[in-house]
Design an enzyme around this catalytic site. Structure first.
Site, PDB file in Angstrom:
ATOM      1  N   GLN A 195     -19.099 -20.241   1.433  1.00 44.33           N
ATOM      2  CA  GLN A 195     -18.731 -21.284   0.470  1.00 44.33           C
ATOM      3  C   GLN A 195     -18.198 -22.590   1.051  1.00 44.33           C
ATOM      4  O   GLN A 195     -18.598 -23.675   0.616  1.00 44.33           O
ATOM      5  CB  GLN A 195     -17.686 -20.731  -0.521  1.00 44.33           C
ATOM      6  CG  GLN A 195     -17.349 -21.719  -1.610  1.00 44.33           C
ATOM      7  CD  GLN A 195     -16.309 -21.249  -2.603  1.00 44.33           C
ATOM      8  OE1 GLN A 195     -15.744 -22.049  -3.314  1.00 44.33           O
ATOM      9  NE2 GLN A 195     -16.035 -19.962  -2.676  1.00 44.33           N
TER      10      GLN A 195
ATOM     11  N   ASP B 143     -34.158 -17.986  14.129  1.00 44.92           N
ATOM     12  CA  ASP B 143     -33.290 -17.050  14.854  1.00 44.92           C
ATOM     13  C   ASP B 143     -32.705 -17.827  16.029  1.00 44.92           C
ATOM     14  O   ASP B 143     -33.394 -18.119  17.008  1.00 44.92           O
ATOM     15  CB  ASP B 143     -34.110 -15.845  15.343  1.00 44.92           C
ATOM     16  CG  ASP B 143     -33.251 -14.870  16.151  1.00 44.92           C
ATOM     17  OD1 ASP B 143     -32.067 -15.180  16.408  1.00 44.92           O
ATOM     18  OD2 ASP B 143     -33.779 -13.809  16.537  1.00 44.92           O
TER      19      ASP B 143
ATOM     20  N   LYS C 274     -11.010 -14.667  11.662  1.00 51.95           N
ATOM     21  CA  LYS C 274     -11.967 -14.965  10.594  1.00 51.95           C
ATOM     22  C   LYS C 274     -11.161 -15.143   9.315  1.00 51.95           C
ATOM     23  O   LYS C 274     -10.172 -14.434   9.099  1.00 51.95           O
ATOM     24  CB  LYS C 274     -12.930 -13.794  10.410  1.00 51.95           C
ATOM     25  CG  LYS C 274     -13.912 -13.653  11.553  1.00 51.95           C
ATOM     26  CD  LYS C 274     -14.988 -12.642  11.242  1.00 51.95           C
ATOM     27  CE  LYS C 274     -16.022 -12.632  12.361  1.00 51.95           C
ATOM     28  NZ  LYS C 274     -17.147 -11.758  12.079  1.00 51.95           N
ATOM     29  N   VAL C 275     -11.589 -16.041   8.490  1.00 53.34           N
ATOM     30  CA  VAL C 275     -10.779 -16.347   7.305  1.00 53.34           C
ATOM     31  C   VAL C 275     -11.661 -16.513   6.074  1.00 53.34           C
ATOM     32  O   VAL C 275     -12.702 -17.170   6.124  1.00 53.34           O
ATOM     33  CB  VAL C 275      -9.953 -17.635   7.552  1.00 53.34           C
ATOM     34  CG1 VAL C 275      -9.342 -18.165   6.265  1.00 53.34           C
ATOM     35  CG2 VAL C 275      -8.839 -17.363   8.565  1.00 53.34           C
ATOM     36  N   TYR C 276     -11.212 -15.934   4.966  1.00 58.28           N
ATOM     37  CA  TYR C 276     -11.832 -16.147   3.658  1.00 58.28           C
ATOM     38  C   TYR C 276     -10.824 -16.846   2.740  1.00 58.28           C
ATOM     39  O   TYR C 276      -9.634 -16.928   3.041  1.00 58.28           O
ATOM     40  CB  TYR C 276     -12.264 -14.813   3.035  1.00 58.28           C
ATOM     41  CG  TYR C 276     -13.508 -14.231   3.688  1.00 58.28           C
ATOM     42  CD1 TYR C 276     -14.755 -14.753   3.399  1.00 58.28           C
ATOM     43  CD2 TYR C 276     -13.422 -13.180   4.586  1.00 58.28           C
ATOM     44  CE1 TYR C 276     -15.907 -14.238   3.991  1.00 58.28           C
ATOM     45  CE2 TYR C 276     -14.562 -12.649   5.180  1.00 58.28           C
ATOM     46  CZ  TYR C 276     -15.805 -13.186   4.880  1.00 58.28           C
ATOM     47  OH  TYR C 276     -16.929 -12.672   5.472  1.00 58.28           O
TER      48      TYR C 276
ATOM     49  N   ASP D  48     -11.769 -22.684   0.194  1.00 53.99           N
ATOM     50  CA  ASP D  48     -13.175 -22.903   0.549  1.00 53.99           C
ATOM     51  C   ASP D  48     -13.653 -24.279   0.098  1.00 53.99           C
ATOM     52  O   ASP D  48     -13.961 -25.148   0.914  1.00 53.99           O
ATOM     53  CB  ASP D  48     -14.047 -21.833  -0.110  1.00 53.99           C
ATOM     54  CG  ASP D  48     -14.017 -20.533   0.662  1.00 53.99           C
ATOM     55  OD1 ASP D  48     -13.732 -20.562   1.867  1.00 53.99           O
ATOM     56  OD2 ASP D  48     -14.285 -19.485   0.070  1.00 53.99           O
TER      57      ASP D  48
ATOM     58  N   GLY E 297       5.945 -32.071 -11.056  1.00 54.75           N
ATOM     59  CA  GLY E 297       6.530 -33.406 -10.930  1.00 54.75           C
ATOM     60  C   GLY E 297       7.852 -33.516 -11.673  1.00 54.75           C
ATOM     61  O   GLY E 297       8.503 -32.507 -11.954  1.00 54.75           O
ATOM     62  N   GLY E 298       8.231 -34.725 -11.977  1.00 52.00           N
ATOM     63  CA  GLY E 298       9.532 -34.956 -12.606  1.00 52.00           C
ATOM     64  C   GLY E 298       9.526 -34.790 -14.119  1.00 52.00           C
ATOM     65  O   GLY E 298      10.573 -34.943 -14.752  1.00 52.00           O
TER      66      GLY E 298
END
Ligand code: CAO
Length: 474
Positions: free
Chosen positions: A65, A121, A184-186, A216, A295-296
């Site tokens: 993604q 490839d 590795k990260v998702y 992502d 926020g405020g």
């Protein structure tokens, strides 16, 4: 004879492509243009003089993604995005969360519009031959492989830079340099590591991730900005550069107000968090703040008519100070306008929970759309909680092209999100995502200029297909 004709036609197409690229390069070269270093002002009608990124070619080596979101945006802005996919399989998302048997998934189709697909490839010598040709003829290489994967393919920065010193190499990684750089990260890993999850949810509950893909798609957006900035700098320097967006950094950038609050804690409790009004002490870190506004101007999600059966019959209500009087009149508490217990934002802070409960007594008498109408009439900012069903059916989003219907040869019609960035002179059309390897031949011929016998040699080597197929020269 036919072969000769084809050859001539291809040579003509190549010459025309080279000519138009030269024209764009000329326009992009500040030295040769007129006035302030800018080309002459176009006299073509708006929306009819190409697109923002016309003439830019992207070697899209992205998957899942984060990377595909980025290259899809670039494609919508007119870049020629060539998606390189593993033969036989392609981007893993083609086959994930499948809803129509045998067709590319919505996961894939909704992230890969307006691109061309070639299968290569990259670990095959003939595959690398094609990849190197692509490196030489593209402006940007975008990738989001696991750390080190591109280097293991042999496409180190040094190698790419040697093949094409103008090439911009843009990467998404989970983490920047440091202790986690090899991980590795998702999506949800990034939401947690970027500080979003610890500050999302209710105080009494566990950390929560959000449905918006800030790890992502959020990082893809960041990367797209890095790429166009690098393209802009290249006009001056002539050379490419590395662009890196770590998902942890991207999420933290989006959660920047929470790092603001972390530092404010030193100066005392965060009075706009409802926890303050409830008398619950603050700890060492920014707490989860439920539906408090960031926020405020205090806000909360309130029930509307039908909430008992409709999970989305709610509205976000903001008690913005300048319209406090209008709120009091609407909910039938006109004395709160002057009562010192309610008249000022400071006086209201400790009793926000009770105030919102009173406002909710009023919102529960109407649908979320009726509340919105009544509030907007007197400038009170409110937001109906829209379900995805309501969004899919909303005519105004269809009209602006934010929600679009796309036709696809194997899956039929489906809804997608169009380009959320609207430009008056670079108008996005949403074209369906490519089938796996759909443009392999045209890219080899028209973009890379390989001759028929070379194409046959490459194809026969098995570098572009799986399983291996024997093919003869045309
Ligand atoms: N031909 C041959 N090999 C190919 C190929 C091709 N066209 N395309 C990819 N490959 C190979 C890679 O070279 C790699 O091989 P090695 O590990 O032997 O070097 C292999 O495919 C797997 O690549 P990967 O490690 O990137 O893929 P994965 O499914 O194991 O991991 C992901 C996926 C997303 C966790 C990892 O790519 C990643 O951490 N990316 C960076 C962060 C990111 O973008 N995350 C968001 C993903 S969206 O939620």
């Amino acid at each position: 004879m036919a072969q000769k004709k084809n050859k001539k036609a291809r040579a003509k197409t190549r010459a025309a492509t080279k000519k138009s690229v030269r024209k764009v390069m000329k326009l992009m070269s500040t030295k040769k243009s007129s006035g302030n270093g800018l080309p002459k002002i176009s006299n073509k009608p708006y929306g009819q003089d190409g697109k923002a990124l016309t003439g830019v070619r992207i070697l899209d080596f992205t998957h899942v993604q984060s990377g595909p979101t980025c290259t899809q945006l670039l494609a919508w802005f007119g870049a020629d995005v060539i998606k390189v996919e593993r033969p036989g399989v392609g981007d893993i998302t083609r086959g994930q969360l499948v809803d129509v048997k045998g067709a590319d998934s919505l996961y894939f189709t909704m992230l890969n519009h307006n691109k061309r697909s070639i299968t290569i490839d990259s670990k095959h010598p003939q595959g690398m031959r094609v990849l190197e040709a692509l490196v030489k003829s593209c402006d940007v290489l975008v990738e989001n492989f696991a750390p080190g994967a591109l280097d293991r393919m042999g496409l180190t920065w040094e190698r790419v830079h040697k093949l094409n010193p103008r090439m911009i190499v843009a990467s998404v990684k989970g983490f920047g340099p440091g202790p986690y750089e090899d991980c590795k990260v998702y999506e949800n890993v990034a939401q947690c590591a970027g500080g979003a999850a610890s500050t999302t949810g209710f105080r009494e509950g566990p950390p929560l991730v959000t449905g918006a893909q800030i790890g992502d798609s959020g990082t893809g957006l960041h990367l797209a900005l890095g790429i166009v900035s690098a393209l802009y700098q290249r006009r001056r320097t002539g050379r490419g550069q590395k662009v890196l967006c770590a998902m942890q950094d991207g999420v933290l950038n989006l959660a920047r107000v929470k790092l603001r609050d972390q530092q404010r804690l030193k100066a005392g409790p965060l009075t706009e968090y409802s926890q303050y009004g409830e008398g619950v002490p603050f700890g060492a870190s920014v707490p989860r703040s439920g539906n408090d506004s960031g926020g405020g101007q205090p806000g909360w999600i309130l029930k509307c008519k039908g909430w008992e059966n409709d999970p989305d019959a709610y509205i976000y209500f903001i008690t913005q100070a300048p319209v406090w009087g209008a709120i009091c009149d609407l909910i039938g508490e006109p004395t709160w306008k002057t009562d010192p217990e309610y008249a000022t934002p400071k006086a209201r802070l400790p009793k926000l929970k009770a105030i919102f409960r009173r406002i909710e007594d009023w919102t529960m008498t109407m649908t979320k759309f009726e509340v919105m109408e009544a509030c907007n009439a007197v400038d009170i900012p409110v937001g109906p909680i829209l379900s995805m069903k309501e969004i899919a059916e909303e005519p105004s989003l269809r009209k602006t092209g934010t929600v679009v219907e796309v036709d696809h040869p194997t899956r039929g019609k489906y809804l997608s999100v169009g380009n959320p960035i609207k430009m008056s002179d670079s108008i996005s059309e949403v074209k369906r995502s490519p089938l796996l390897g759909e443009h392999t031949d045209e890219i080899l011929k028209d973009v890379l200029g390989f001759k028929a016998n070379e194409i046959a040699e490459i194809k026969n080597s098995g570098a572009l297909s799986a399983p291996k197929k024997e093919e003869k020269a045309a």
